[in-house]
Design an enzyme around this catalytic site. Structure first.
Site, mmCIF file in Angstrom:
data_model
loop_
_atom_site.group_PDB
_atom_site.id
_atom_site.type_symbol
_atom_site.label_atom_id
_atom_site.label_comp_id
_atom_site.label_asym_id
_atom_site.label_seq_id
_atom_site.Cartn_x
_atom_site.Cartn_y
_atom_site.Cartn_z
ATOM 1 C CD GLN A 64 -2.943 1.147 2.273
ATOM 2 O OE1 GLN A 64 -2.528 1.489 3.370
ATOM 3 N NE2 GLN A 64 -4.208 0.803 2.059
ATOM 4 C CE1 TYR A 94 -5.077 8.397 6.563
ATOM 5 C CE2 TYR A 94 -6.756 7.027 5.539
ATOM 6 C CZ TYR A 94 -5.923 7.297 6.609
ATOM 7 O OH TYR A 94 -5.928 6.489 7.710
ATOM 8 C CB CYS A 111 -11.239 -3.733 22.271
ATOM 9 S SG CYS A 111 -9.643 -4.566 21.997
ATOM 10 C CB CYS A 142 -5.055 -2.756 16.109
ATOM 11 S SG CYS A 142 -6.817 -2.713 16.527
ATOM 12 C CB CYS A 165 -3.613 -8.191 18.456
ATOM 13 S SG CYS A 165 -5.246 -8.953 18.672
ATOM 14 C CB ALA A 181 -5.464 -12.618 34.164
ATOM 15 C CD GLU A 216 -14.123 -18.395 38.218
ATOM 16 O OE1 GLU A 216 -15.077 -17.776 38.738
ATOM 17 O OE2 GLU A 216 -12.979 -17.913 38.079
ATOM 18 C CG ASN A 269 -14.889 -8.387 36.002
ATOM 19 O OD1 ASN A 269 -15.862 -8.714 36.679
ATOM 20 N ND2 ASN A 269 -13.844 -7.748 36.520
#
Length: 666
Positions: free
Chosen positions: A109, A182, A368, A372, A384, A415, A434, A442
């Protein structure tokens, strides 16, 4: 291969270049992937090769600049085919040859510049340029108008850059871009182009820059050398620095769809071999870089409109990671090629896994944009959030163990799951405990809103991975210190998460917490007040509005999303606008004083205000739960603290920290 997806694995041609399947890697900023001399560094070579190895038919590199005299870029902050041609060809040739070994094709690109949308952290002291003396996107500074000689210089640089890319083994180039506002797009859009010379005024004059680029490249590299274009048929601009919300009725100030179709036809007449379609602009950049608040496949209708208007192949990006959606798009003629960017950051093996029918094994992208776009704009480095190995493929390889250890992981949030996965992947023997009846921590309440369903997909991916790796998962189990002392182990990882903060506000009833409401364990009633306008509070408010609730956010600071906001501004700016657009009332610079008799008293700059509310929901943050670690840290020979139990943060840091620790336990 699942026969159902066979059409996605049929070849397709762009010009005279055949792509083995219908998948392309979308171009994403290659910051951190180039060396100081303008070549690809080893990190960049490995990064792109890994996606070819993963089965992607066409690799399109991120933006690279062809000219550094007209618009300064503190070069080379990305690879460049013109900065040091000999060195560029030497390094890029290694990359293209490795990509070709997997029967994949690769386009480079090439960019003519950013103009008024240059990211401030990359602009430095250099004056911004534009077609006309217009205001910069990010700060109050008027851009310098380009002279005709400078335009010609950039055009010539495209020819040189494409020639060097061809020498380096690239199968074609993609021009960046008549899209997203752009520099070349600024010339094409009348809102930004106020010139009266041959590069301004009528549409074909405004497209002259784009036309001369493809003509120069074809003249320099040969008429059969593939030149594609990133193209936005609609800008979504309400005004300077003002973009439209999904579904909003507005007057398009940029390129509307009628002009967009005309432009598409002209661009193909000029010689572009394919159009890579999206929509949006930096004034509405939550369209060009869609967060999770945008629907999946949001560009499909626009790609179909372009596809119906031109004879050249059409590439379609925009949250296209649902394989059934991708299949339908190819079968019904929406597009010819499915372009994926962020999903291939999350899982470079996406295409191979789909081909084998291993859909459950594909690690999902959360949209999210923390690792990135967020890190590109803030730290000039591409990564990422859910895949710590992205752009670190060699440095972050899994380290096989010589002698397996017994590792105990307490806590099955993100985690704990990531630590267990990596440890087992390396060869350690892992037991995970757990306290709840399911993994995810969460991620479970966080994934309750319909726009966060990929959080739940990530939980399912972890469940699948831990099962494949034969990790012993013990649910409904919360071992205390004494129980842990009785379980044989060599290493203890404590990932016990966090608990909601409860502020000392007088009340005659219990406050609700965001996690309980999102889990469906507490009924907020019809009218509710959310205390806290951070990310959790804002997403909770949108979720409740989707359920038909009346919602007020009370925030102590002078605006929402001032603390722990998404790193990517496309996410935060969209959320800032989406919350009031969806009918959530905002009261800022305010503090809750008491909640009694169904009334919340709020202190504001104008005095106290009383809000009728069936409930008050707390979204004011979380506190680490590290009691178990503190009790055992002095007696355990090898103990690690991870996730929110160490510091409350987002998913990215929970995953990254867990990977780092788990990949280095010997």
């Amino acid at each position: 291969m699942i026969n159902k997806y066979k059409p996605l694995f049929t070849p397709v041609k762009i010009g005279n270049t055949e792509i083995k399947n219908r998948f392309a890697m979308a171009p994403m900023g290659p910051l951190g992937l180039g060396d100081a001399d303008g070549g690809f560094n080893q990190r960049g070579i490995d990064y792109y090769t890994e996606r070819a190895k993963g089965g992607t038919g066409l690799i399109i590199t991120g933006v690279t600049f062809v000219n550094d005299t007209v618009e300064k870029h503190d070069m080379p902050n990305t690879p460049s085919s013109t900065a040091n041609p000999v060195h560029f060809v030497r390094t890029a040739r290694e990359m293209t040859e490795r990509i070709h070994a997997y029967d994949s094709k690769v386009f480079m690109q090439l960019s003519g510049g950013f103009g008024r949308v240059t990211v401030p952290t990359n602009l430095g002291e250099h004056p911004p340029v534009a077609p006309s003396p217009i205001m910069h996107r990010w700060f109050d500074r008027v851009c310098r108008q380009l002279e005709i000689g400078e335009i010609k210089e950039i055009v010539e640089s495209f020819g040189v850059g494409a020639y060097n890319a061809k020498r380096a083994g690239f199968d074609g180039v993609q021009i960046h871009a008549v899209h997203e506002g752009y520099l070349i797009d600024q010339f094409a859009i009348s809102l930004f182009n106020q010139r009266t010379d041959e590069y301004g005024g009528p549409l074909e004059n405004r497209l002259r820059f784009a036309r001369e680029i493809v003509e120069e490249i074809k003249k320099t590299c040969g008429s059969d050398f593939v030149v594609t274009l990133r193209y936005s048929p609609k800008s979504m601009i309400k005004d300077f620095r003002a973009g439209a919300m999904p579904g909003e009725k507005f007057t398009e100030k940029g390129r509307d769809i009628e002009e967009g179709v005309t432009v598409a036809k002209l661009l193909t007449e000029y010689g572009y071999d394919a159009l890579d379609v999206d929509v949006g602009s930096y004034d509405a950049w939550w369209w060009s870089h869609p967060p999770m608040y945008q629907e999946k496949g949001l560009y499909r209708e626009y790609a179909k409109t372009v596809k119906d208007a031109v004879d050249t192949p059409v590439i379609c990006a925009g949250r296209m990671d649902d394989p059934d959606m991708a299949l339908e798009a190819v079968k019904n003629g929406t597009c010819d090629i499915i372009s994926m960017g962020r999903p291939l950051l999350a899982d470079p093996e996406y295409v191979n896994k789909l081909r084998k029918g291993d859909i459950a094994g594909i690690r999902p992208c959360l949209s999210c944009q923390e690792g990135c776009m967020g890190r590109i704009s803030e730290y000039s480095s591409l990564h990422c959030a859910v895949n710590p190995q992205t752009a670190r493929e060699r440095a972050a390889q899994y380290r096989p163990v010589i002698e397996a250890k017994e590792v105990l992981v307490v806590g099955g949030g993100v985690a704990g799951c990531e630590a267990a996965r990596v440890l087992a992947r390396r060869g350690h023997k892992v037991k995970l405990y757990e306290k709840n009846d399911k993994l995810g921590g969460n991620l479970i309440p966080g994934g309750a809103p319909k726009f966060k369903k990929d959080d739940i997909a990530l939980v399912k991916w972890y469940e699948n991975q831990l099962e494949r790796l034969k990790v012993q998962v013990n649910l409904n189990s919360e071992p205390d210190a004494e129980a842990i002392r009785r379980i044989p182990h060599d290493v203890l990882i404590v990932a016990t998460g966090s608990r909601p903060k409860i502020p000392p506000i007088p009340t005659d009833r219990d406050f609700l917490t965001a996690d309980k409401v999102l889990r469906g364990e507490a009924d907020p009633g019809q009218k509710t007040v959310v205390l806290g306008g951070g990310l959790v509070g804002c997403e909770l408010a949108l979720h409740l509005r989707d359920l038909g609730k009346e919602v007020v956010i009370v925030e102590a600071l002078d605006a929402i999303l001032q603390v722990n906001r998404p790193l990517c501004h496309a996410n935060s700016e969209m959320l800032e606008r989406l919350v009031p657009y969806r009918g959530v009332e905002l009261i800022t610079s305010a503090a809750a004083k008491e909640y009694k008799n169904g009334c919340l008293t709020v202190g504001t700059k104008k005095g106290d205000e009383t809000l009728r509310a069936d409930s008050v929901i707390l979204a004011v943050g979380y506190s680490p739960v590290s009691d178990l670690y503190e009790e055992l840290q002095s007696e355990e020979p090898d103990i690690r603290l991870l996730g929110d139990a160490r510091r409350t943060a987002n998913i990215m840091y929970a995953v990254w920290d867990a990977f780092e620790v788990a990949n280095n336990i010997d």
